[in-house]
Design a protein around this motif. Sequence first.
Motif, PDB file in Angstrom:
ATOM      1  N   LYS A   8     -31.880  79.484 -31.379  1.00 47.72           N
ATOM      2  CA  LYS A   8     -31.718  80.493 -32.431  1.00 47.72           C
ATOM      3  C   LYS A   8     -32.066  79.901 -33.799  1.00 47.72           C
ATOM      4  N   LEU A   9     -31.613  78.664 -34.039  1.00 47.13           N
ATOM      5  CA  LEU A   9     -31.944  77.993 -35.292  1.00 47.13           C
ATOM      6  C   LEU A   9     -33.437  77.661 -35.359  1.00 47.13           C
ATOM      7  N   GLU A  10     -33.967  77.166 -34.244  1.00 46.19           N
ATOM      8  CA  GLU A  10     -35.388  76.820 -34.203  1.00 46.19           C
ATOM      9  C   GLU A  10     -36.262  78.053 -34.385  1.00 46.19           C
ATOM     10  N   GLU A  11     -35.828  79.157 -33.816  1.00 45.77           N
ATOM     11  CA  GLU A  11     -36.597  80.402 -33.951  1.00 45.77           C
ATOM     12  C   GLU A  11     -36.651  80.846 -35.405  1.00 45.77           C
ATOM     13  N   TYR A  12     -35.524  80.712 -36.103  1.00 48.52           N
ATOM     14  CA  TYR A  12     -35.484  81.078 -37.520  1.00 48.52           C
ATOM     15  C   TYR A  12     -36.420  80.177 -38.329  1.00 48.52           C
ATOM     16  N   ILE A  13     -36.332  78.873 -38.090  1.00 50.78           N
ATOM     17  CA  ILE A  13     -37.172  77.912 -38.819  1.00 50.78           C
ATOM     18  C   ILE A  13     -38.653  78.155 -38.543  1.00 50.78           C
ATOM     19  N   ASN A  14     -38.989  78.430 -37.283  1.00 51.26           N
ATOM     20  CA  ASN A  14     -40.395  78.685 -36.924  1.00 51.26           C
ATOM     21  C   ASN A  14     -40.916  79.958 -37.568  1.00 51.26           C
ATOM     22  N   LYS A  15     -40.075  80.978 -37.680  1.00 53.25           N
ATOM     23  CA  LYS A  15     -40.484  82.220 -38.345  1.00 53.25           C
ATOM     24  C   LYS A  15     -40.810  81.955 -39.819  1.00 53.25           C
ATOM     25  N   VAL A  16     -39.979  81.109 -40.448  1.00 52.53           N
ATOM     26  CA  VAL A  16     -40.228  80.754 -41.848  1.00 52.53           C
ATOM     27  C   VAL A  16     -41.559  80.021 -41.985  1.00 52.53           C
ATOM     28  N   CYS A  17     -41.785  79.033 -41.102  1.00 47.81           N
ATOM     29  CA  CYS A  17     -42.988  78.204 -41.200  1.00 47.81           C
ATOM     30  C   CYS A  17     -44.258  78.983 -40.882  1.00 47.81           C
ATOM     31  N   LEU A  18     -44.151  80.018 -40.057  1.00 46.60           N
ATOM     32  CA  LEU A  18     -45.332  80.827 -39.743  1.00 46.60           C
ATOM     33  C   LEU A  18     -45.913  81.494 -40.980  1.00 46.60           C
ATOM     34  N   LEU A  19     -45.080  81.718 -41.979  1.00 44.77           N
ATOM     35  CA  LEU A  19     -45.534  82.383 -43.206  1.00 44.77           C
ATOM     36  C   LEU A  19     -46.028  81.387 -44.253  1.00 44.77           C
ATOM     37  N   ILE A  20     -45.895  80.088 -43.969  1.00 45.44           N
ATOM     38  CA  ILE A  20     -46.345  79.055 -44.902  1.00 45.44           C
ATOM     39  C   ILE A  20     -47.724  78.581 -44.456  1.00 45.44           C
ATOM     40  N   LYS A  21     -48.744  78.909 -45.212  1.00 45.23           N
ATOM     41  CA  LYS A  21     -50.122  78.617 -44.818  1.00 45.23           C
ATOM     42  C   LYS A  21     -50.458  77.126 -44.897  1.00 45.23           C
ATOM     43  N   ASN A  22     -49.818  76.439 -45.805  1.00 47.56           N
ATOM     44  CA  ASN A  22     -50.073  75.006 -45.951  1.00 47.56           C
ATOM     45  C   ASN A  22     -49.325  74.245 -44.861  1.00 47.56           C
ATOM     46  N   LYS A  23     -50.005  73.932 -43.775  1.00 52.99           N
ATOM     47  CA  LYS A  23     -49.367  73.299 -42.627  1.00 52.99           C
ATOM     48  C   LYS A  23     -48.930  71.865 -42.909  1.00 52.99           C
ATOM     49  N   ASP A  24     -49.489  71.253 -43.949  1.00 47.97           N
ATOM     50  CA  ASP A  24     -49.122  69.878 -44.279  1.00 47.97           C
ATOM     51  C   ASP A  24     -47.639  69.739 -44.607  1.00 47.97           C
ATOM     52  N   VAL A  25     -47.039  70.816 -45.129  1.00 50.51           N
ATOM     53  CA  VAL A  25     -45.629  70.733 -45.551  1.00 50.51           C
ATOM     54  C   VAL A  25     -44.665  71.203 -44.470  1.00 50.51           C
ATOM     55  N   HIS A  26     -45.191  71.631 -43.327  1.00 52.16           N
ATOM     56  CA  HIS A  26     -44.317  72.173 -42.281  1.00 52.16           C
ATOM     57  C   HIS A  26     -43.257  71.175 -41.839  1.00 52.16           C
ATOM     58  N   SER A  27     -43.648  69.922 -41.622  1.00 53.80           N
ATOM     59  CA  SER A  27     -42.692  68.929 -41.125  1.00 53.80           C
ATOM     60  C   SER A  27     -41.557  68.717 -42.115  1.00 53.80           C
ATOM     61  N   GLN A  71     -41.502  82.953 -50.076  1.00 51.62           N
ATOM     62  CA  GLN A  71     -41.165  82.175 -51.262  1.00 51.62           C
ATOM     63  C   GLN A  71     -41.647  80.728 -51.129  1.00 51.62           C
ATOM     64  N   LEU A  72     -41.413  80.149 -49.951  1.00 53.05           N
ATOM     65  CA  LEU A  72     -41.848  78.772 -49.726  1.00 53.05           C
ATOM     66  C   LEU A  72     -43.369  78.660 -49.677  1.00 53.05           C
ATOM     67  N   ASN A  73     -44.023  79.690 -49.170  1.00 51.79           N
ATOM     68  CA  ASN A  73     -45.489  79.689 -49.133  1.00 51.79           C
ATOM     69  C   ASN A  73     -46.054  79.674 -50.551  1.00 51.79           C
ATOM     70  N   LYS A  74     -45.428  80.422 -51.426  1.00 54.00           N
ATOM     71  CA  LYS A  74     -45.871  80.462 -52.816  1.00 54.00           C
ATOM     72  C   LYS A  74     -45.612  79.123 -53.506  1.00 54.00           C
ATOM     73  N   ALA A  75     -44.486  78.498 -53.184  1.00 55.82           N
ATOM     74  CA  ALA A  75     -44.118  77.236 -53.828  1.00 55.82           C
ATOM     75  C   ALA A  75     -44.956  76.061 -53.327  1.00 55.82           C
ATOM     76  N   HIS A  76     -45.387  76.135 -52.063  1.00 61.66           N
ATOM     77  CA  HIS A  76     -46.093  75.013 -51.454  1.00 61.66           C
ATOM     78  C   HIS A  76     -47.561  75.328 -51.184  1.00 61.66           C
ATOM     79  N   ARG A  77     -48.118  76.214 -51.951  1.00 57.88           N
ATOM     80  CA  ARG A  77     -49.529  76.557 -51.777  1.00 57.88           C
ATOM     81  C   ARG A  77     -50.404  75.338 -52.077  1.00 57.88           C
ATOM     82  N   ALA A  78     -51.383  75.088 -51.193  1.00 58.44           N
ATOM     83  CA  ALA A  78     -52.286  73.945 -51.362  1.00 58.44           C
ATOM     84  C   ALA A  78     -53.084  74.115 -52.653  1.00 58.44           C
ATOM     85  N   LYS A  79     -53.113  73.064 -53.464  1.00 64.63           N
ATOM     86  CA  LYS A  79     -53.758  73.135 -54.769  1.00 64.63           C
ATOM     87  C   LYS A  79     -55.015  72.276 -54.804  1.00 64.63           C
ATOM     88  N   LEU A  80     -56.073  72.852 -55.351  1.00 68.60           N
ATOM     89  CA  LEU A  80     -57.306  72.114 -55.583  1.00 68.60           C
ATOM     90  C   LEU A  80     -57.276  71.598 -57.010  1.00 68.60           C
TER      91      LEU A  80
END
Length: 437
Positions: A8-27, A71-80
Amino acid sequence: MGIDRNNKLEEYINKVCLLIKNKDVHSDIKLELTDHLESIKEEAMNSKLSEDEAIDKAIAHMGDAEVVGKQLNKAHRAKLDLKTLIPVLSISLFGLLIMYFIQTNSVVAEARNLKVFQQSLVYYLIGTVLMLGLYIFDYRELLKYSKHIYIGTIIIIISTILFGVRINGISYLNIGFAKINFTEISPFFLVIAFAGIFESWSWRTSFKFVLGIVIMFIPLMLISTSSLSTAFICIVLCLTIMITSKAKLKHIIISIAAVTIVPYLYIMIEPYRSKRLFTFLNPYSDPQGSGWLYIQLRKTLSSAGFLGNGFNLNPKTIPEVHTDFIFTYIVYSFGWLAAIITIIFIAFFIIRMMNTAKSTRYSYGKLLVIGFTAAFTTQFILSITTNLGFSPLFGITMPFMSFGGSHIITDMMSVGLILSIYRRKNLGPVLPEESLA
């Protein structure tokens, strides 16, 4: 039941990470969310709630997964890093423009046959593609290959010296369809190798100190047999890496004393050329005419106005103006104003690299940027001072501007890695997959 609760906890965390496009910050985000959720869960269980109720309370406290993810996707957007990219592209485009004028005005003998503009365009396009590819690539993955890159670089340098094709006294690596001045681009590979090898190096023990000096000295000795200018760049690079990796002052002083063997080695190998190193101090002193090129440089620069003389430089005035003396051509054709603007862009690029190094969290990324900063800065200074007649004729190209495929491509690749580091400047080392579950 424990497995279901954890899911249940992992499912919640995975749902959050699915919306974060920058995969580098997932871990990092997974670890952070897991820590927060477990803390809230423990507090809830201490207040007599059941584990299921505690898990539901922790998730409710964190908020809706979709909202948190956005919110996290906006905060951790990959920057050029445009502040690095813009000066590099500006200098490169100016270099390409210079190649066009050199070719169309036949400033270099056989420039039309060489097609310096068309070739440069191809090199810049290849370099740009590789630069963008390395920007996307996670530079942290290179760490585990540091020793392999070091050994490979040594092997290629030796192969170039022993079996390379000699062109104008320089050994080129012959790979069939192309001849590469590998010695000139070797600092690029050494930066990557040294950053990984010395990232957690302990200079305090005598064994580690001696071993570190040997690791640095081997490529330096090999490079000095072919190119004194590249050897000088490597000396600055090695000392910079030592300082950044926290070597003691006495170790640095010993290292400086040790590398003084390089010019002596050069004198033994190239006695005639070594005598000409200091001709720039008095170009008229050598009756054999070794100061002729210094005299030509002084005449050419003195005749240049603030806005330049146009593109009619006589091909016999300065040889190889499209490679070693590109800055002289800028001053003569475009004027001192263009030269000053070029230097400003270069300074901005160097300062930006230094700022990136300061803001990078991971020591490996910091060492990489500092290494590239040292290499680029030394090369720019040597090239400009040589063109102005203030230093010996090292025969060194201007980064991003001079004609040549191998150095243009590696220069752009270096920038790609710097952009990759900036993109991930707040991240630490790559964590093992098992720790992310």
